[in-house]
Design an enzyme around this catalytic site. Structure first.
Site, PDB file in Angstrom:
ATOM      1  N   GLY A 121       8.931   6.208   6.132  1.00 16.46           N
ATOM      2  CA  GLY A 121      10.208   6.193   6.820  1.00 16.46           C
ATOM      3  C   GLY A 121      10.319   5.000   7.749  1.00 16.46           C
ATOM      4  O   GLY A 121      11.392   4.458   7.958  1.00 16.46           O
ATOM      5  N   ASP A 145       4.031  12.608  14.963  1.00 16.78           N
ATOM      6  CA  ASP A 145       4.237  12.552  13.520  1.00 16.78           C
ATOM      7  C   ASP A 145       2.928  12.833  12.783  1.00 16.78           C
ATOM      8  O   ASP A 145       2.460  12.013  11.998  1.00 16.78           O
ATOM      9  CB  ASP A 145       4.821  11.195  13.129  1.00 16.78           C
ATOM     10  CG  ASP A 145       5.448  11.224  11.734  1.00 16.78           C
ATOM     11  OD1 ASP A 145       5.679  12.341  11.212  1.00 16.78           O
ATOM     12  OD2 ASP A 145       5.694  10.145  11.169  1.00 16.78           O
ATOM     13  N   LEU A 163       0.832  -1.208   0.000  1.00 12.66           N
ATOM     14  CA  LEU A 163       0.000   0.000   0.000  1.00 12.66           C
ATOM     15  C   LEU A 163       0.861   1.251   0.000  1.00 12.66           C
ATOM     16  O   LEU A 163       0.477   2.287  -0.518  1.00 12.66           O
ATOM     17  CB  LEU A 163      -0.882   0.034   1.251  1.00 12.66           C
ATOM     18  CG  LEU A 163      -2.021  -0.972   1.336  1.00 12.66           C
ATOM     19  CD1 LEU A 163      -2.620  -0.953   2.727  1.00 12.66           C
ATOM     20  CD2 LEU A 163      -3.079  -0.654   0.297  1.00 12.66           C
TER      21      LEU A 163
END
Ligand code: NAG
Ligand code: NAG
Ligand code: NAG
Ligand code: NAG
Ligand code: NAG
Ligand code: NAG
Length: 657
Positions: free
Chosen positions: A345, A461, A341
């Site tokens: 990182g 994040d 998909l």
């Protein structure tokens, strides 16, 4: 409302929530239903203590007097027998983080036989007592009391509240399994401690308190104290829940709402010897059957059972499931390229279908090079895995295999927000209504992580790629909390600082410390991207448009902020909301952390409960922020009382599954 008030409010909430760390559990403390703290479990004659990890300074160092404070918390008690209490729970202010050698039963996990009543304890407790102990002069088996240094209450009253409507007293049963709120307010100028108990569905504390003690509490307490909760059981059991709590250094009566008040599960039934035997027999039979089945190759049947189990409520309650590697390997067809998909990182994400069911999953594969820190990792996973919220992607389970860790999530058919922000011609554009909903969904998720969960979880994040869109176009935040793991050395491939370039707050780069405010920064940028339908930095754009935030600020200064919004959504009827989100986005992504509002304030602004101040541009434009202007406490109070609608949004909406 003036900027001042808004600013104070934002700052105020930031301080207020960030001021407490996390609980340090002692004794029988655990996490129960839906992530709520359980101070006791089914063990008899046991106690639990949960004190905040950090000390609170509660005295003015120059005068030596206490400062005013308020504590609000939600709790519920689930008794073993419907009409008989166990012993109860208490909110405790203590000079030490644990109360060593405390006793269970009537001592509530605070004191023991020797130190009960000793003035050198320096302990103040508000007890929710469900047992009548004549030795301490208890009035009944369902009362609230204020205790200083011992279990004999200074004042106490039967549980209940004075209804604001008619001023009448209404009885409450502490052991009713119902969620209730206790509001504890101490005013130093008045030298008065008020305690008010009331049902959780009343969002503002009743005017008349249940208990009122006129006394200067300063002599009893130390300058710095730990705040926390204790509870104990005796020969009869009870589960004492502490659901969420708020502490503040001023007199305050906040409005706090659950959008849906949880109904707690009943006390677990003791399985009698006979059921145990039956269970044992069943188990033996099933083990034999399982062996037989695998021998005969009925693997599918088993798989099917397992898959169903993954989604059982009990499993979700007790944390995420550990998958067998084989299961994931089958689900993703051996991690085939076709199933890929995306890559990030932190690893690759594969789509899969659990064999034997049509449950679609997303499996994230990430490498780790050492065995070190594995227990922290698993602890973290189990915390994250217990988080259930309609705006968070569910972590279903995990698996460890060779050098890899696998995290299994619900599959989100509509991909990530990232995709929708592409300037790709073929990509269908989102309507403004859809975008505004996405923004609010992400904000709701962040409020939950920052302020509603038993510990503060910093996402670390936030970016469009981590905002996933489900079937019904609801946004769900993914990958929460995980960046921290990578921070601790779980991902050798990424750079030292976990996070994504562009979304990292400036102070994080300096200090390396992630806070709720660094999340707000990244969220501000995401808001702007959603409205403008473009990336933070676009090299192909005209020079002055290259950096999104700077460009918006320039337009704003020229009174043309709306031109920043993507053309397809720039309509007259959206005008108000577009402007609001653009300005709020700029405020949240401000360089100075002190200017950024807390998520609860952001949520209030987005939902129209609070407004942005008129002269916001001046604040945002100020070269260097010089701190909020001095104000008196009264102003803060006024503000909080007039508009704090802190929504404890529903964390139980997963029911519909
Ligand atoms: C209950 O609490 C006791 C300590 O009081 C602990 O030893 C026990 O493991 C706990 N039980 C469960 C099921 O967590
Ligand atoms: C402590 O008390 C003094 C004297 O009343 C007051 O001037 C000062 O502002 C107080 N400090 C704090 C931190 O409240
Ligand atoms: C009671 O607790 C105190 C410390 O808080 C300890 O010194 C004392 O020995 C304890 N007494 C008993 C009987 O456990
Ligand atoms: C109170 O506790 C202190 C210290 O633990 C001890 O020295 C003192 O004797 C105790 N007083 C009484 C009356 O038990
Ligand atoms: C409240 O409880 C008290 C004591 O249990 C009882 O005497 C009284 O009748 C109750 N009042 C109501 C309104 O139920
Ligand atoms: C305590 O309650 C009384 C009403 O009985 C009220 O007048 C007073 O202001 C309250 N004190 C505080 C500190 O809230």
């Amino acid at each position: 409302m003036s900027l001042l008030c808004q600013a104070i409010l934002a700052l105020f909430f930031t301080l207020f929530y960030n001021s407490h760390g996390y609980f340090i559990p002692q004794g029988s403390v655990g996490i129960g239903y839906n992530g709520y703290f359980t101070l006791t479990n089914t063990t008899k004659h046991a106690y639990g203590q949960a004190f905040d990890s950090e000390l609170y300074s509660i005295k003015n160092s120059s005068t030596g007097l206490l400062t005013s404070f308020s504590v609000n918390f939600f709790f519920a008690i689930v008794p073993e027998h419907n009409h008989q209490g166990s012993h109860g729970m208490a909110f405790v202010m203590s000079p030490t983080r644990d109360l060593p050698r405390a006793s269970s039963d009537q001592y509530l996990g605070i004191f023991n036989e020797t130190n009960n009543g000793n003035t050198s304890n320096h302990v103040i407790a508000i007890e929710l007592d469900i047992h009548k102990d004549d030795e301490f002069g208890d009035i009944d088996d369902n009362h609230v009391g204020i205790n200083i240094n011992g279990l004999r209450s200074v004042v106490s009253a039967p549980a209940g509240y004075y209804d604001d409507k008619d001023g009448n007293f209404r009885n409450l049963s502490l052991i009713s399994r119902k969620v209730m709120r206790l509001s504890i307010v101490y005013s130093q100028p008045d030298q008065q401690l008020n305690v008010t108990l009331f049902p959780a569905d009343i969002s503002v504390p009743p005017k008349k308190p249940l208990l009122s003690l006129n006394r200067d509490l300063s002599p009893y307490l130390r300058e710095k104290m730990y705040l926390g909760f204790t509870a104990s059981t005796g020969s009869v059991g009870a589960i004492h829940y502490m659901m969420s709590w708020f502490v503040n250094g001023v007199v305050e009566y906040p409005r706090l709402e659950f959008s849906r008040i949880p109904i707690l599960p009943r006390y677990p039934k003791k399985s009698s010897n006979r059921t145990k035997t039956v269970l044992a027999v069943c188990l033996t039979v099933s083990v034999i059957a399982a062996f037989a089945a695998s021998w005969f190759g009925f693997v599918f049947y088993l798989r099917h059972k397992k898959v169903k189990e993954v989604l059982e409520e009990w499993e979700i309650q007790y944390g995420p499931h550990r998958f067998a590697y084989k299961e994931l390997d089958n689900a993703t067809k051996g991690f085939k390229e076709k199933q890929l998909l995306g890559k990030g990182g932190f690893g690759q994400v594969y789509k899969g279908t659990l064999p034997g069911s049509d449950a679609e999953i997303a499996v994230k594969r990430t490498s780790h090079d050492s065995r070190q820190g594995m227990s922290e990792f698993l602890a973290e996973i189990s915390t994250i895995g217990r988080l259930r919220h309609p705006n968070l992607v569910r972590l279903l389970g995990y698996c460890r295999h060779k050098e890899n860790l696998y995290l299994v999530y619900d599959f989100m058919p509509n991909g990530s927000l990232d995709k929708y922000l592409n300037r790709n011609e073929n990509q269908e554009r989102l309507t403004w209504e859809q975008r505004f909903k996405i923004i609010k969904d992400v904000a709701t998720a962040l409020v939950h992580l920052h302020q509603e969960w038993v510990q503060v979880i910093i996402h670390r994040d936030i970016k469009p790629a981590n905002v996933l869109i489900d079937h019904d176009m609801n946004a769900r935040l993914g990958d929460f909390g995980l960046a921290k793991l990578y921070d601790q050395g779980f991902d050798p491939e990424t750079s030292k600082v976990a996070g994504t370039f562009g979304y990292i707050a400036p102070e994080f780069l300096r200090t390396g410390r992630a806070t709720t405010s660094t999340d707000v920064y990244a969220f501000g940028l995401v808001m702007l991207e959603v409205v403008c339908g473009r990336r933070l930095i676009e090299r192909r754009a005209a020079e002055n448009e290259e950096y999104l935030v700077e460009w918006i600020l320039e337009l704003w200064e020229n009174g043309k902020i709306l031109e920043a919004a993507e053309e397809s959504i720039r309509q007259e009827r959206n005008r108000g909301q577009l402007e609001l989100v653009l300005k709020l986005g700029v405020l949240c992504s401000h360089q100075a952390a002190s200017i950024r509002p807390a998520m609860s304030a952001v949520m209030r602004i987005l939902s129209g409960v609070s407004q942005l101040p008129d002269n916001l541009l001046d604040v945002v434009r100020a070269e260097k922020f010089k701190g909020w202007p001095e104000t008196s406490m009264e102003e803060v109070l006024l503000d909080v009382n007039s508009l704090s609608t802190l929504e404890l949004t529903d964390s139980f909406a997963d029911h519909g599954r």
